[in-house]
Design an enzyme around this catalytic site. Structure first.
Site, mmCIF file in Angstrom:
data_model
loop_
_atom_site.group_PDB
_atom_site.id
_atom_site.type_symbol
_atom_site.label_atom_id
_atom_site.label_comp_id
_atom_site.label_asym_id
_atom_site.label_seq_id
_atom_site.Cartn_x
_atom_site.Cartn_y
_atom_site.Cartn_z
ATOM 1 N N ARG A 1 4.353 7.807 -3.417
ATOM 2 C CA ARG A 1 5.149 6.724 -3.812
ATOM 3 C C ARG A 1 4.688 6.672 -5.399
ATOM 4 N NH1 ARG A 1 4.226 0.265 -2.457
ATOM 5 N NH2 ARG A 1 5.886 -0.680 -3.946
ATOM 6 N N ARG B 1 1.489 -12.972 -8.795
ATOM 7 C CA ARG B 1 2.306 -13.092 -9.794
ATOM 8 C C ARG B 1 3.211 -14.195 -10.072
ATOM 9 N NH1 ARG B 1 4.474 -7.146 -8.827
ATOM 10 N NH2 ARG B 1 2.927 -7.111 -7.088
ATOM 11 N N GLU C 1 8.302 2.188 4.307
ATOM 12 C CA GLU C 1 8.447 3.034 2.853
ATOM 13 C C GLU C 1 7.821 4.332 3.070
ATOM 14 O OE1 GLU C 1 6.562 -0.415 1.841
ATOM 15 O OE2 GLU C 1 7.413 -0.476 -0.094
ATOM 16 N N ASN D 1 0.512 6.611 -0.708
ATOM 17 C CA ASN D 1 0.739 5.438 -1.561
ATOM 18 C C ASN D 1 -0.594 4.569 -2.294
ATOM 19 O OD1 ASN D 1 1.632 2.876 -2.618
ATOM 20 N ND2 ASN D 1 2.366 2.219 -0.751
ATOM 21 N N HIS E 1 10.635 -2.145 -5.357
ATOM 22 C CA HIS E 1 10.839 -2.141 -3.895
ATOM 23 C C HIS E 1 11.767 -1.241 -3.321
ATOM 24 C CE1 HIS E 1 8.424 -6.030 -4.138
ATOM 25 N NE2 HIS E 1 7.455 -5.132 -3.858
#
Ligand code: ADP
Length: 397
Positions: A92, A240, A378, A9, A180
């Site tokens: 990923r 963000r 994940e 990732n 996500h």
């Protein structure tokens, strides 16, 4: 000799990895997980074995970019597992566009498609693809699999995906994609065991990490989510802002005279919790501070999450369960408490003692809507897809 699959990732300043081992006769198991953080600033390499024992924790002087990070990881792997066979590498990849509704084995054609999506995820996609290139160069012939954060959301109703702009703009790929998805896929996969009473029902999953979003699920399928065309929409995040009036962006260009690069930096790196607090994007710091800016940041984070939960509850026609996951969702009982209290009108009745404990269920037995904490994974989702697509035995946690 044992066989391995590697999960990568790769982000802008970190490279996270997992190594899954297949001994001669058993199925896959987690051998090691770790990361190189602070790439380009003060890089640090940490790794733990499958039981959580520390394998490495050291500074890395010479790692100034992602390529050097991969080299450092490859050196460590060779020194530790030298001679072992890597059967596949799973990655990923943030953006799979409208086309990739499932993971794929990487080919030149796939890579070309994914490169075309770089403008849609400028701060993530280039690093994901650079990791694929680096593995191709170092391990030619080892198959690679790309797993997308967007795939889980494909199949949403048309009204959830559309952005009401003129047709020529929509035809150029401007639509809501959602992100996500690997985290949501993991949660959906464990709900039947962990929370069977809601698995087939209407569930909002709150992935609250440094990036944050909600997913509205019905029977384990994504119906809508708060992230849209890019990873900027929806909830307040570490750096963000989440959803904002697009007129603000026009104002930045037209009245403040900022360049596109400056606006990008403000929206991706200087806003959200960091912008509001003026001090930190880390929820731990903010919860430990009494500064007005820090308190406003936490208040807004909770406010926005509760507001968006209300919106997704409307999408689902009510909810049966609320699930918290990722760094903040898994580790900040105070944030869970405040979001659950703000969602009491939906029928969420938090059990304060359970919320302070280990979960997974954190609502009272009598609560009309049950609330849960479920750690995400994940990497395991990526390992499973990699194993399946390459015809290997399925990975276990
Ligand atoms: P990502 O994978 O997107 O980098 P994570 O899911 O690891 O993010 O979440 C990282 C965030 O989780 C950190 O920025 C921090 O704000 C938050 N976090 C981690 N541990 C705690 C904690 N104990 N209390 C509050 N927040 C926490």
């Amino acid at each position: 000799m044992d066989d391995f699959t590697v999960v990568l990732n790769a982000g802008s300043s970190s490279l996270k990895f997992c190594i899954y081992r297949r001994p001669e006769t058993e199925s896959w198991r987690l051998e090691a997980r770790g990361q190189i953080e602070g790439i380009g600033t003060s890089p640090r390499f940490t790794a733990k074995d499958g039981a959580g024992g520390i394998l490495a924790d050291t500074g890395l002087e010479a790692v100034h970019d992602g390529r050097a990070g991969l080299d450092a990881l490859a050196d460590w792997l060779r020194s530790r597992y030298g001679g072992a066979r890597v059967l596949g590498v799973g990655h990923r990849v943030v953006h799979g566009g409208a086309h990739y509704a499932a993971p794929v084995v990487v080919t030149q054609e796939v890579l070309n498609d994914l490169r075309a999506l770089v403008p849609l995820a400028p701060l993530h996609q280039p690093y994901n693809l650079a990791a694929i290139d680096a593995v191709s160069a170092r391990l030619p012939g080892v198959p690679q699999v790309a797993c997308f954060d967007t795939s889980f959301h494909r199949g949403q109703p048309a009204v959830a995906e559309v952005i009401p702009l003129p047709k020529d703009i929509r035809s150029a790929g401007v639509q809501r994609y959602g992100f996500h998805g690997l985290s949501y896929e993991y949660i959906a996969s464990v709900l039947p065991q962990v929370a069977p009473e809601i698995a087939a029902g209407r569930v909002i999953v709150a992935h609250l990490g440094s990036g944050a979003s909600l997913c509205a699920m019905k029977n384990g399928k994504s119906m809508d989510s708060t992230l849209g065309f890019t990873a900027l929409d929806g909830l307040c995040m570490g750096t963000r802002p989440g959803a904002l009036d697009p007129g603000v962006v026009l104002y930045l260009f037209q009245n403040l005279g900022l360049s596109a690069k400056e606006v990008e930096t403000i929206l991706y790196k200087k806003s959200g919790l960091l912008g509001l607090s003026g001090t930190s994007n880390d929820m731990r710091d903010l919860l430990g501070s009494t500064e007005p800016g820090a308190r406003l940041a936490v208040d807004y984070f909770v406010y926005r999450a509760a507001k968006e939960i209300g919106a997704l509850a409307a999408v689902l026609g009510g909810i049966d369960g609320l699930v918290f996951t990722a760094g903040i969702g898994e580790n900040a009982p105070e944030i869970r408490r405040r979001i659950c209290h703000a969602s009491a009108w939906l029928g969420v009745d938090l059990d304060d003692e359970a919320n302070a404990g280990r979960g997974p269920r954190i609502s009272r037995a009598s609560s009309r809507v049950s609330a849960w904490v479920i750690p995400t994974n994940e990497e395991l989702v990526i390992a499973r897809h990699t194993g399946r697509l390459l015809g290997l035995i399925e990975a276990r946690s």
